[in-house]
Design an enzyme around this catalytic site. Sequence first.
Site, mmCIF file in Angstrom:
data_model
loop_
_atom_site.group_PDB
_atom_site.id
_atom_site.type_symbol
_atom_site.label_atom_id
_atom_site.label_comp_id
_atom_site.label_asym_id
_atom_site.label_seq_id
_atom_site.Cartn_x
_atom_site.Cartn_y
_atom_site.Cartn_z
ATOM 1 C CE1 TYR A 166 89.744 6.801 40.720
ATOM 2 C CE2 TYR A 166 89.491 9.232 40.688
ATOM 3 C CZ TYR A 166 89.292 7.766 40.212
ATOM 4 O OH TYR A 166 89.361 7.903 38.844
ATOM 5 C CE1 TYR A 168 91.421 8.767 35.708
ATOM 6 C CE2 TYR A 168 92.799 10.420 35.496
ATOM 7 C CZ TYR A 168 91.579 9.731 35.944
ATOM 8 O OH TYR A 168 90.731 10.482 36.988
ATOM 9 C CG ASP A 187 96.115 13.627 29.320
ATOM 10 O OD1 ASP A 187 96.418 14.660 30.165
ATOM 11 O OD2 ASP A 187 95.115 12.872 29.766
#
Length: 471
Positions: free
Chosen positions: A20, A152, A256
């Site tokens: 990233y 995400y 998640d």
Amino acid sequence: MHKDHDALARLDRDHVWHPYTQMAEYNEKDPLVVVEGDGRRLKDAKGRWYYDGTSSIWLNVHGHRVPEIDAAIVEQLGKVAHSTLLGQANEPSILLAEELVKLVPEGLTRVFYSDSGSEAVEAAIKMALQYWANLEGKETKRHRILSFEDGYHGDTLGAVAAAPVETFHWPFKAMLPSALRAPFPNLYRSGKGPQGTVRASLNAVEKLFDEHPGEVAAVIVEAMMQGVAGIVVAPEGFLKGLSELCREHDVLLIADEVATGFGRTGRMFACEHEGVTPDLIAIGKGLTGGYLPLAATLTTDEVYEAFLGSHAEKKTFFHGHSYTGNQLCCAAALGNLKLMRETKLIEGLAGKERLISSRAEAMREHPYVGDVRYKGMVLGIELVADKETKATYPWEAQAGWRICNRAREKGLLVRPLGSVVICMPPLGSTLEELSEMLDILTASLWEATEEISTLSEKVLTGTYERPGSPA
Ligand SMILES: *Cc1c(COP(=O)(O)O)cnc(C)c1O
């Protein structure tokens, strides 16, 4: 072994490709090279100490060099570092599974290990798809995943297919099946009030179920809070409502909790805030206290049993990685969980949460702070070019960095997500440490006012020029 800063920086520039990170920009700057940690702080190769204000990106729980976790790893190291979990077992992975089953929402009894949050999500998605295939055969139409906009779930391709982030994943979208997307309840942006925002999201989910009858294998959602989207906290009732909707439509729910698990939102798992038991849960990040890469997918007996049969039936979950269930990682996780229990870490968060909320609310006075959002030990400060219209900055303007760069100079490491500045200190931070981190953050915010004002002016008058774009 210890080299000086300049030597390390040179080697880093020559050989290390960072995640990233735009390497062309990174290589122009003097890098921060961490050489040591202690408690909530990290030391760089120049000898400077910084607060780890991101918990090394959602991971750290108690702090660095925690004697109890160090000892747990060393003890395991004295026995064996790794042996395979393919068709055989190992001691710490068994003991950890027993612990995890007790900690997660009731009914999740089966533990599948992996090495990162992305892989835990990947395993959850594959389990959900194969669950239906095992039950209904190759003809099953249930092969769609429903996810939430701006969500995400990781960077492996399955996770990306479920929730591609345009900025990160644009090169891969062409090869991936597209997921069904519903809006996540974003209170700040929706303008509909908490109940209206929740209702709109749930209605959109129900509409997608109706438009694709019998096609949705699972819904995947970041429990209670979207992280990468900029700490977007779901209003009360959303997760509960979603879980009920999934039950009604016979669709599996994947929570998640890679980012939210292990106390980050003030409860052991974010699902607890609304008493929800998903069919599958993905955990990672804080599991080992931020020490070693370990993640897991937990599911119910019902899902697990759909994979049982003779070898020839091919109902087996043919999925795994070389280091699945690694003993050192599991030992670190056991050490972490034991210490969480002994220090009553989660019970002790209430005072820290109060400190964060009072400081965060004060930040609303800043002329470019549009919203502050917090839950447990996570704080997001959203900058806007105009408070009235909630005008956002172009992503490339990296508005948040103007604050984070100042904070670093003052000894606090924080990172923005676009124009949202994120602070999520280790849960074990003392009130004094937390207060000092928030002081630095507040000071950095106000010091950057003029710079942000100039940027805002350009954005609002349309004179902002994209960096690097042709003249
Ligand atoms: C970080 C994260 C992941 C991916 O975990 P990795 O360990 O980085 O692969 C997945 N989901 C959420 C919500 C995350 O925050």
